[in-house]
Design a protein around this motif. Structure first.
Motif, PDB file in Angstrom:
ATOM      1  N   ALA A  33     -13.242  13.205 -10.203  1.00  0.00           N
ATOM      2  CA  ALA A  33     -11.782  13.288 -10.161  1.00  0.00           C
ATOM      3  C   ALA A  33     -11.139  11.944 -10.478  1.00  0.00           C
ATOM      4  O   ALA A  33      -9.923  11.849 -10.576  1.00  0.00           O
ATOM      5  CB  ALA A  33     -11.309  13.784  -8.793  1.00  0.00           C
ATOM      6  N   GLY A  34     -11.956  10.885 -10.612  1.00  0.00           N
ATOM      7  CA  GLY A  34     -11.438   9.598 -11.045  1.00  0.00           C
ATOM      8  C   GLY A  34     -11.234   8.600  -9.920  1.00  0.00           C
ATOM      9  O   GLY A  34     -11.893   8.653  -8.879  1.00  0.00           O
ATOM     10  N   ILE A  35     -10.297   7.676 -10.145  1.00  0.00           N
ATOM     11  CA  ILE A  35      -9.970   6.646  -9.164  1.00  0.00           C
ATOM     12  C   ILE A  35      -8.455   6.503  -9.107  1.00  0.00           C
ATOM     13  O   ILE A  35      -7.739   6.977  -9.982  1.00  0.00           O
ATOM     14  CB  ILE A  35     -10.588   5.273  -9.522  1.00  0.00           C
ATOM     15  CG1 ILE A  35      -9.910   4.709 -10.784  1.00  0.00           C
ATOM     16  CG2 ILE A  35     -12.090   5.370  -9.695  1.00  0.00           C
ATOM     17  CD1 ILE A  35     -10.189   3.249 -11.036  1.00  0.00           C
ATOM     18  N   THR A  36      -7.974   5.834  -8.068  1.00  0.00           N
ATOM     19  CA  THR A  36      -6.605   5.333  -8.093  1.00  0.00           C
ATOM     20  C   THR A  36      -6.661   3.935  -8.683  1.00  0.00           C
ATOM     21  O   THR A  36      -7.677   3.256  -8.587  1.00  0.00           O
ATOM     22  CB  THR A  36      -5.988   5.271  -6.691  1.00  0.00           C
ATOM     23  OG1 THR A  36      -6.790   4.397  -5.867  1.00  0.00           O
ATOM     24  CG2 THR A  36      -5.937   6.649  -6.056  1.00  0.00           C
ATOM     25  N   TYR A  37      -5.588   3.513  -9.286  1.00  0.00           N
ATOM     26  CA  TYR A  37      -5.576   2.199  -9.917  1.00  0.00           C
ATOM     27  C   TYR A  37      -4.321   1.449  -9.515  1.00  0.00           C
ATOM     28  O   TYR A  37      -3.222   1.980  -9.615  1.00  0.00           O
ATOM     29  CB  TYR A  37      -5.620   2.329 -11.439  1.00  0.00           C
ATOM     30  CG  TYR A  37      -5.404   1.012 -12.153  1.00  0.00           C
ATOM     31  CD1 TYR A  37      -4.145   0.693 -12.667  1.00  0.00           C
ATOM     32  CD2 TYR A  37      -6.421   0.093 -12.271  1.00  0.00           C
ATOM     33  CE1 TYR A  37      -3.940  -0.520 -13.297  1.00  0.00           C
ATOM     34  CE2 TYR A  37      -6.220  -1.117 -12.903  1.00  0.00           C
ATOM     35  CZ  TYR A  37      -4.982  -1.420 -13.417  1.00  0.00           C
ATOM     36  OH  TYR A  37      -4.774  -2.626 -14.026  1.00  0.00           O
ATOM     37  N   GLY A  38      -4.502   0.231  -9.067  1.00  0.00           N
ATOM     38  CA  GLY A  38      -3.343  -0.576  -8.741  1.00  0.00           C
ATOM     39  C   GLY A  38      -3.685  -2.050  -8.755  1.00  0.00           C
ATOM     40  O   GLY A  38      -4.416  -2.514  -7.894  1.00  0.00           O
ATOM     41  N   ALA A  39      -3.190  -2.765  -9.753  1.00  0.00           N
ATOM     42  CA  ALA A  39      -3.327  -4.211  -9.707  1.00  0.00           C
ATOM     43  C   ALA A  39      -2.525  -4.714  -8.507  1.00  0.00           C
ATOM     44  O   ALA A  39      -1.650  -4.024  -7.988  1.00  0.00           O
ATOM     45  CB  ALA A  39      -2.827  -4.842 -11.000  1.00  0.00           C
ATOM     46  N   HIS A  40      -2.806  -5.920  -8.058  1.00  0.00           N
ATOM     47  CA  HIS A  40      -2.219  -6.370  -6.795  1.00  0.00           C
ATOM     48  C   HIS A  40      -0.702  -6.456  -6.865  1.00  0.00           C
ATOM     49  O   HIS A  40      -0.012  -6.232  -5.876  1.00  0.00           O
ATOM     50  CB  HIS A  40      -2.818  -7.723  -6.396  1.00  0.00           C
ATOM     51  CG  HIS A  40      -2.669  -8.018  -4.938  1.00  0.00           C
ATOM     52  ND1 HIS A  40      -2.790  -7.041  -3.969  1.00  0.00           N
ATOM     53  CD2 HIS A  40      -2.395  -9.168  -4.279  1.00  0.00           C
ATOM     54  CE1 HIS A  40      -2.606  -7.585  -2.768  1.00  0.00           C
ATOM     55  NE2 HIS A  40      -2.366  -8.867  -2.937  1.00  0.00           N
ATOM     56  N   GLY A  41      -0.168  -6.755  -8.044  1.00  0.00           N
ATOM     57  CA  GLY A  41       1.283  -6.775  -8.173  1.00  0.00           C
ATOM     58  C   GLY A  41       1.898  -5.401  -7.984  1.00  0.00           C
ATOM     59  O   GLY A  41       2.998  -5.255  -7.445  1.00  0.00           O
ATOM     60  N   VAL A  42       1.189  -4.363  -8.431  1.00  0.00           N
ATOM     61  CA  VAL A  42       1.666  -3.000  -8.240  1.00  0.00           C
ATOM     62  C   VAL A  42       1.557  -2.607  -6.771  1.00  0.00           C
ATOM     63  O   VAL A  42       2.448  -1.992  -6.201  1.00  0.00           O
ATOM     64  CB  VAL A  42       0.873  -2.022  -9.131  1.00  0.00           C
ATOM     65  CG1 VAL A  42       1.298  -0.592  -8.868  1.00  0.00           C
ATOM     66  CG2 VAL A  42       1.063  -2.372 -10.598  1.00  0.00           C
ATOM     67  N   TRP A  43       0.431  -2.965  -6.179  1.00  0.00           N
ATOM     68  CA  TRP A  43       0.173  -2.575  -4.790  1.00  0.00           C
ATOM     69  C   TRP A  43       1.253  -3.096  -3.850  1.00  0.00           C
ATOM     70  O   TRP A  43       1.662  -2.416  -2.920  1.00  0.00           O
ATOM     71  CB  TRP A  43      -1.201  -3.103  -4.371  1.00  0.00           C
ATOM     72  CG  TRP A  43      -1.649  -2.632  -3.030  1.00  0.00           C
ATOM     73  CD1 TRP A  43      -2.127  -1.393  -2.708  1.00  0.00           C
ATOM     74  CD2 TRP A  43      -1.670  -3.387  -1.819  1.00  0.00           C
ATOM     75  NE1 TRP A  43      -2.439  -1.331  -1.383  1.00  0.00           N
ATOM     76  CE2 TRP A  43      -2.170  -2.549  -0.803  1.00  0.00           C
ATOM     77  CE3 TRP A  43      -1.305  -4.697  -1.492  1.00  0.00           C
ATOM     78  CZ2 TRP A  43      -2.328  -2.971   0.510  1.00  0.00           C
ATOM     79  CZ3 TRP A  43      -1.469  -5.112  -0.189  1.00  0.00           C
ATOM     80  CH2 TRP A  43      -1.968  -4.259   0.799  1.00  0.00           C
ATOM     81  N   ASN A  44       1.733  -4.309  -4.101  1.00  0.00           N
ATOM     82  CA  ASN A  44       2.755  -4.895  -3.231  1.00  0.00           C
ATOM     83  C   ASN A  44       4.181  -4.670  -3.735  1.00  0.00           C
ATOM     84  O   ASN A  44       5.138  -5.039  -3.067  1.00  0.00           O
ATOM     85  CB  ASN A  44       2.524  -6.404  -3.086  1.00  0.00           C
ATOM     86  CG  ASN A  44       1.362  -6.718  -2.186  1.00  0.00           C
ATOM     87  OD1 ASN A  44       1.435  -6.504  -0.990  1.00  0.00           O
ATOM     88  ND2 ASN A  44       0.277  -7.204  -2.750  1.00  0.00           N
ATOM     89  N   TRP A  45       4.335  -4.096  -4.931  1.00  0.00           N
ATOM     90  CA  TRP A  45       5.660  -3.849  -5.505  1.00  0.00           C
ATOM     91  C   TRP A  45       6.532  -5.098  -5.464  1.00  0.00           C
ATOM     92  O   TRP A  45       7.685  -5.063  -5.074  1.00  0.00           O
ATOM     93  CB  TRP A  45       6.361  -2.687  -4.795  1.00  0.00           C
ATOM     94  CG  TRP A  45       5.726  -1.380  -5.079  1.00  0.00           C
ATOM     95  CD1 TRP A  45       4.972  -0.632  -4.217  1.00  0.00           C
ATOM     96  CD2 TRP A  45       5.731  -0.659  -6.310  1.00  0.00           C
ATOM     97  NE1 TRP A  45       4.510   0.500  -4.834  1.00  0.00           N
ATOM     98  CE2 TRP A  45       4.961   0.513  -6.114  1.00  0.00           C
ATOM     99  CE3 TRP A  45       6.303  -0.891  -7.552  1.00  0.00           C
ATOM    100  CZ2 TRP A  45       4.759   1.440  -7.132  1.00  0.00           C
ATOM    101  CZ3 TRP A  45       6.098   0.042  -8.560  1.00  0.00           C
ATOM    102  CH2 TRP A  45       5.334   1.188  -8.349  1.00  0.00           C
ATOM    103  N   TYR A  46       5.921  -6.220  -5.879  1.00  0.00           N
ATOM    104  CA  TYR A  46       6.657  -7.478  -5.870  1.00  0.00           C
ATOM    105  C   TYR A  46       7.663  -7.518  -7.004  1.00  0.00           C
ATOM    106  O   TYR A  46       7.361  -7.186  -8.146  1.00  0.00           O
ATOM    107  CB  TYR A  46       5.692  -8.661  -5.997  1.00  0.00           C
ATOM    108  CG  TYR A  46       6.403  -9.986  -6.154  1.00  0.00           C
ATOM    109  CD1 TYR A  46       7.062 -10.566  -5.070  1.00  0.00           C
ATOM    110  CD2 TYR A  46       6.437 -10.643  -7.384  1.00  0.00           C
ATOM    111  CE1 TYR A  46       7.732 -11.768  -5.214  1.00  0.00           C
ATOM    112  CE2 TYR A  46       7.093 -11.853  -7.535  1.00  0.00           C
ATOM    113  CZ  TYR A  46       7.745 -12.405  -6.440  1.00  0.00           C
ATOM    114  OH  TYR A  46       8.409 -13.596  -6.580  1.00  0.00           O
ATOM    115  N   LYS A  47       8.894  -7.926  -6.686  1.00  0.00           N
ATOM    116  CA  LYS A  47       9.952  -8.050  -7.681  1.00  0.00           C
ATOM    117  C   LYS A  47      10.688  -9.367  -7.445  1.00  0.00           C
ATOM    118  O   LYS A  47      11.121  -9.645  -6.319  1.00  0.00           O
ATOM    119  CB  LYS A  47      10.926  -6.878  -7.583  1.00  0.00           C
ATOM    120  CG  LYS A  47      11.979  -6.836  -8.686  1.00  0.00           C
ATOM    121  CD  LYS A  47      12.833  -5.580  -8.576  1.00  0.00           C
ATOM    122  CE  LYS A  47      13.853  -5.507  -9.691  1.00  0.00           C
ATOM    123  NZ  LYS A  47      14.701  -4.292  -9.579  1.00  0.00           N
TER     124      LYS A  47
END
Length: 230
Positions: free
Chosen positions: A124-138
């Motif tokens: 079924a795959g994986i979830t993917y999130g680079a650290h910038g995505v994971w923290n939703w830094y803006k």
């Protein structure tokens, strides 16, 4: 999603999660349910597994336990009843190693865990999130108080559209093009229980499972990329 980094180590914990699961199932009987276990664990009680639409595991961020991307996929692939398997928390790009170890996961690490998971049975795959995505830094916004391990201030938009994210986003297309027959050996192919079906989430359709009768089952899995989000 029911639970987060859960371990179910006590009877009281198990009974509480079982109560919540039954409650969700009662009011949303057609909703696909899943359980996010703690890192490096396959200890999903059978009472809860009966309600799961798919099995989740996390190989995590500790460099010493990256081999669990393979061993946990194999473990859940062998479980009865058989269900799709997904690595729900692999290592994230730019994320510092856990337990305060020095170092960060690179794009090569993420690609390695992606294919290790898939080829070991996490069809079924994986979830993917680079650290910038994971923290939703803006930039110019209040800092996330839960910054995570080895916080790296990289804008989430830049990370989401980066080169590694673009490559991960091709995964659904690869599955449709190649099919599970061209990826997994027969012993690691999976089937969906014929007696229990759930309306798939609105995402990309990938033929990730094959039943014992050789009928192809289409299971839609949302991938975190430029088009699909978890």
């Amino acid at each position: 999603m029911i639970s987060g980094d859960a371990d179910f180590e006590t009877e009281q914990t198990l009974q509480r999660y079982l109560w919540v699961t039954r409650l969700v199932h009662k009011f949303a009987p057609d909703a696909p349910l899943a359980f996010h276990l703690k890192g490096w664990s396959d200890a999903l009680p059978q009472e809860l597994a009966e309600y799961a639409a798919l099995y989740l595991y996390q190989s995590g961020h500790n460099p010493a336990y990256q081999y669990t991307a393979r061993t946990l996929a194999e473990s859940f692939r062998a479980r009865i009843p058989q269900k799709p398997v997904l690595n729900s928390e692999p290592c994230y790009e730019q994320m510092g190693y856990s337990r305060l170890a020095y170092g960060r996961h690179r794009r090569e690490d993420c690609r390695r865990i992606l294919w290790t998971s898939l080829l070991s049975g996490a069809c079924a795959g994986i979830t993917y999130g680079a650290h910038g995505v994971w923290n939703w830094y803006k930039p110019d916004m209040p800092e996330n108080p839960v910054s995570g391990e080895g916080f790296c201030k990289r804008p989430f938009a830049r990370t989401l559209w980066g080169c590694p994210a673009q490559r991960i986003s091709h995964l659904p297309d690869d599955y449709v093009r190649i099919g599970v027959d061209g990826i997994l050996p027969p012993a690691r192919r999976c089937c969906l229980p014929t007696e229990r079906r759930f309306p798939p989430p609105a995402a990309v359709c990938a033929p990730c499972c094959i039943c014992p009768q050789r009928h192809r089952c289409h299971w839609q899995i949302p991938f975190l990329c430029k088009k699909y989000t978890l």
